[in-house]
Motif scaffolding. Structure first.
Motif, PDB file in Angstrom:
ATOM      1  N   LEU A 125       0.858  -1.182   0.000  1.00  0.00           N
ATOM      2  CA  LEU A 125       0.000   0.000   0.000  1.00  0.00           C
ATOM      3  C   LEU A 125       0.893   1.229   0.000  1.00  0.00           C
ATOM      4  O   LEU A 125       1.709   1.405   0.904  1.00  0.00           O
ATOM      5  CB  LEU A 125      -0.913   0.010   1.224  1.00  0.00           C
ATOM      6  N   GLY A 126       0.737   2.074  -1.027  1.00  0.00           N
ATOM      7  CA  GLY A 126       1.549   3.278  -1.132  1.00  0.00           C
ATOM      8  C   GLY A 126       1.024   4.396  -0.243  1.00  0.00           C
ATOM      9  O   GLY A 126      -0.163   4.736  -0.290  1.00  0.00           O
ATOM     10  N   ILE A 127       1.908   4.949   0.583  1.00  0.00           N
ATOM     11  CA  ILE A 127       1.547   6.043   1.501  1.00  0.00           C
ATOM     12  C   ILE A 127       2.650   7.085   1.466  1.00  0.00           C
ATOM     13  O   ILE A 127       3.841   6.757   1.506  1.00  0.00           O
ATOM     14  CB  ILE A 127       1.340   5.526   2.937  1.00  0.00           C
ATOM     15  N   ASP A 128       2.258   8.357   1.404  1.00  0.00           N
ATOM     16  CA  ASP A 128       3.210   9.458   1.416  1.00  0.00           C
ATOM     17  C   ASP A 128       3.055  10.236   2.717  1.00  0.00           C
ATOM     18  O   ASP A 128       1.957  10.699   3.040  1.00  0.00           O
ATOM     19  CB  ASP A 128       2.964  10.383   0.218  1.00  0.00           C
ATOM     20  N   VAL A 129       4.142  10.364   3.463  1.00  0.00           N
ATOM     21  CA  VAL A 129       4.156  11.171   4.693  1.00  0.00           C
ATOM     22  C   VAL A 129       5.244  12.238   4.597  1.00  0.00           C
ATOM     23  O   VAL A 129       5.919  12.555   5.570  1.00  0.00           O
ATOM     24  CB  VAL A 129       4.349  10.296   5.956  1.00  0.00           C
ATOM     25  N   GLY A 130       5.376  12.796   3.396  1.00  0.00           N
ATOM     26  CA  GLY A 130       6.449  13.735   3.109  1.00  0.00           C
ATOM     27  C   GLY A 130       7.535  13.092   2.296  1.00  0.00           C
ATOM     28  O   GLY A 130       8.288  13.755   1.580  1.00  0.00           O
ATOM     29  N   ASN A 131       7.671  11.777   2.407  1.00  0.00           N
ATOM     30  CA  ASN A 131       8.494  10.953   1.525  1.00  0.00           C
ATOM     31  C   ASN A 131       7.712   9.667   1.217  1.00  0.00           C
ATOM     32  O   ASN A 131       6.750   9.326   1.914  1.00  0.00           O
ATOM     33  CB  ASN A 131       9.868  10.665   2.146  1.00  0.00           C
ATOM     34  N   PRO A 132       8.074   8.938   0.169  1.00  0.00           N
ATOM     35  CA  PRO A 132       7.233   7.826  -0.298  1.00  0.00           C
ATOM     36  C   PRO A 132       7.516   6.502   0.408  1.00  0.00           C
ATOM     37  O   PRO A 132       8.669   6.148   0.667  1.00  0.00           O
ATOM     38  CB  PRO A 132       7.599   7.736  -1.783  1.00  0.00           C
ATOM     39  N   HIS A 133       6.445   5.756   0.673  1.00  0.00           N
ATOM     40  CA  HIS A 133       6.539   4.452   1.321  1.00  0.00           C
ATOM     41  C   HIS A 133       5.584   3.468   0.661  1.00  0.00           C
ATOM     42  O   HIS A 133       4.540   3.856   0.144  1.00  0.00           O
ATOM     43  CB  HIS A 133       6.166   4.557   2.811  1.00  0.00           C
ATOM     44  N   VAL A 134       5.951   2.194   0.726  1.00  0.00           N
ATOM     45  CA  VAL A 134       5.041   1.097   0.393  1.00  0.00           C
ATOM     46  C   VAL A 134       5.069   0.134   1.570  1.00  0.00           C
ATOM     47  O   VAL A 134       6.145  -0.327   1.978  1.00  0.00           O
ATOM     48  CB  VAL A 134       5.438   0.388  -0.910  1.00  0.00           C
ATOM     49  N   VAL A 135       3.905  -0.151   2.126  1.00  0.00           N
ATOM     50  CA  VAL A 135       3.793  -0.987   3.322  1.00  0.00           C
ATOM     51  C   VAL A 135       3.212  -2.339   2.933  1.00  0.00           C
ATOM     52  O   VAL A 135       2.218  -2.416   2.197  1.00  0.00           O
ATOM     53  CB  VAL A 135       2.905  -0.319   4.388  1.00  0.00           C
ATOM     54  N   VAL A 136       3.824  -3.407   3.440  1.00  0.00           N
ATOM     55  CA  VAL A 136       3.432  -4.777   3.120  1.00  0.00           C
ATOM     56  C   VAL A 136       3.080  -5.508   4.406  1.00  0.00           C
ATOM     57  O   VAL A 136       3.857  -5.492   5.370  1.00  0.00           O
ATOM     58  CB  VAL A 136       4.576  -5.518   2.398  1.00  0.00           C
ATOM     59  N   ALA A 137       1.912  -6.147   4.436  1.00  0.00           N
ATOM     60  CA  ALA A 137       1.498  -6.932   5.609  1.00  0.00           C
ATOM     61  C   ALA A 137       1.982  -8.370   5.467  1.00  0.00           C
ATOM     62  O   ALA A 137       1.838  -8.986   4.404  1.00  0.00           O
ATOM     63  CB  ALA A 137      -0.018  -6.899   5.750  1.00  0.00           C
ATOM     64  N   LEU A 138       2.573  -8.913   6.539  1.00  0.00           N
ATOM     65  CA  LEU A 138       2.983 -10.311   6.591  1.00  0.00           C
ATOM     66  C   LEU A 138       2.149 -11.041   7.625  1.00  0.00           C
ATOM     67  O   LEU A 138       1.485 -10.437   8.469  1.00  0.00           O
ATOM     68  CB  LEU A 138       4.471 -10.414   6.917  1.00  0.00           C
ATOM     69  N   SER A 139       2.209 -12.376   7.581  1.00  0.00           N
ATOM     70  CA  SER A 139       1.286 -13.172   8.393  1.00  0.00           C
ATOM     71  C   SER A 139       1.817 -13.541   9.764  1.00  0.00           C
ATOM     72  O   SER A 139       1.038 -13.908  10.654  1.00  0.00           O
ATOM     73  CB  SER A 139       0.923 -14.463   7.641  1.00  0.00           C
ATOM     74  N   SER A 140       3.144 -13.469   9.970  1.00  0.00           N
ATOM     75  CA  SER A 140       3.688 -13.946  11.241  1.00  0.00           C
ATOM     76  C   SER A 140       5.037 -13.311  11.527  1.00  0.00           C
ATOM     77  O   SER A 140       5.712 -12.784  10.630  1.00  0.00           O
ATOM     78  CB  SER A 140       3.860 -15.471  11.198  1.00  0.00           C
ATOM     79  N   ASP A 141       5.444 -13.387  12.784  1.00  0.00           N
ATOM     80  CA  ASP A 141       6.772 -12.914  13.169  1.00  0.00           C
ATOM     81  C   ASP A 141       7.861 -13.710  12.455  1.00  0.00           C
ATOM     82  O   ASP A 141       8.918 -13.168  12.118  1.00  0.00           O
ATOM     83  CB  ASP A 141       6.954 -13.039  14.679  1.00  0.00           C
ATOM     84  N   GLU A 142       7.593 -14.997  12.212  1.00  0.00           N
ATOM     85  CA  GLU A 142       8.575 -15.835  11.521  1.00  0.00           C
ATOM     86  C   GLU A 142       8.813 -15.339  10.099  1.00  0.00           C
ATOM     87  O   GLU A 142       9.957 -15.305   9.625  1.00  0.00           O
ATOM     88  CB  GLU A 142       8.107 -17.291  11.508  1.00  0.00           C
TER      89      GLU A 142
END
Length: 293
Positions: A159-176
């Motif tokens: 998911l692309g999000i800009d908070v003054g600089n660009p980011h893409v956030v990825v959800a994972l399923s576990s700590d492992e």
């Protein structure tokens, strides 16, 4: 021309920086010099270099002054590879500590200190954990590219999000899964983001919300620096993305666990739209002098 650079090493949740004061804007380091300073084997070693320069002496700073005349100081931030960056959430807290410790500014409880950045003026306040910075308005930006990372078996939507600089956030399923990702390699995005992007990998806590505060764990690959122990704007982007995925009823206060510590993120209403704030520690480690060719 060779110079002896007087510097300070600082860090915020393990995100480390080489800072130096250049009030009149007389020190113009080249990208190769910045990369040499940040080299962990042959230089001081850092995720980035920050020059403290009076806003009136740099074009981006003069632009900041037009919007906020009291933004006396400009945070001239450069990534470890010598490329410029718009903003750094951990860096601006350490920058504020540097200004205070060198008697370049004063800051009382309840007051705000405006700092010029390439992303615009950002206001910093004292907080219980160190400093809090208003990162300004955020926005969904960059779509939902597929992200591939070494040791993750399949590509994941980001998911692309800009908070003054660009980011893409990825959800994972576990700590492992989070631990298995090899972020020494640059994640591959489809479609590719021109100019690069910071990529955060996130695992929600179980339960996600406790006493009205959401919790996530995060690792990050920062453009121009590689994997770092922390990324302040990345923590904000990760919390925003998780709230977006969680839907209605998700909290506006978040605790973000990064390898270097814990950061706080808070979303709040402002006259120009919703803002996001970041809070966390900032420490100065040592001073030194570095001979630069």
């Amino acid at each position: 021309m060779a110079i002896d650079l007087q510097f300070t090493k600082g860090q915020g949740t393990g995100n480390d920086f080489v800072l130096f004061a250049d009030p009149a804007g007389e020190i113009d380091l080249s990208p190769s010099q910045i990369a040499a300073i940040c080299d962990r084997h042959f230089g001081v070693g850092a995720n980035g270099t920050i020059r403290a320069v009076r806003s009136e002496h740099v074009p981006e700073g003069r632009a900041a002054l037009r919007g906020e005349p009291s933004a006396e100081w400009f945070m001239d931030y450069w990534n470890a590879d010598g490329s410029p960056a718009e903003m750094c959430g951990n860096g601006i807290r350490v920058f504020t500590r540097f200004l205070l410790e060198n008697d370049l500014v004063s800051l009382r409880s309840g007051d705000s200190l405006p700092i010029g950045t390439r992303a615009g003026v950002r206001d910093v306040q004292l907080s219980g954990s160190g400093f809090s910075v208003d990162l300004g308005r955020w926005r969904l930006d960059g779509g939902e590219p597929l992200v591939r990372a070494k040791n993750l078996q399949v590509a994941r939507p980001g998911l692309g999000i800009d908070v003054g600089n660009p980011h893409v956030v990825v959800a994972l399923s576990s700590d492992e899964e989070l631990e298995s990702a090899d972020l020494s390699f640059i994640p591959v995005l489809e479609p590719e983001v021109v100019g690069g992007v910071n990529v955060e990998f996130v695992v929600p806590a179980d339960p996600l919300v406790t006493d009205g505060v959401g919790s996530i764990a995060m690792r990050v690959h920062e453009r121009g620096s590689g994997e770092t122990l922390s990324c302040g704007t990345g923590a904000a982007a990760a919390a925003l993305a998780t709230r977006h995925w969680a839907g209605a009823g998700a909290p506006n206060s978040w605790r973000v666990q990064v390898p270097g510590g814990v950061l706080g993120v808070r979303m709040f209403a402002a006259e120009d739209g919703e803002h996001v704030a970041l809070s966390g520690p900032a420490e100065l480690v040592y001073d030194g002098v570095l001979a630069l060719p």
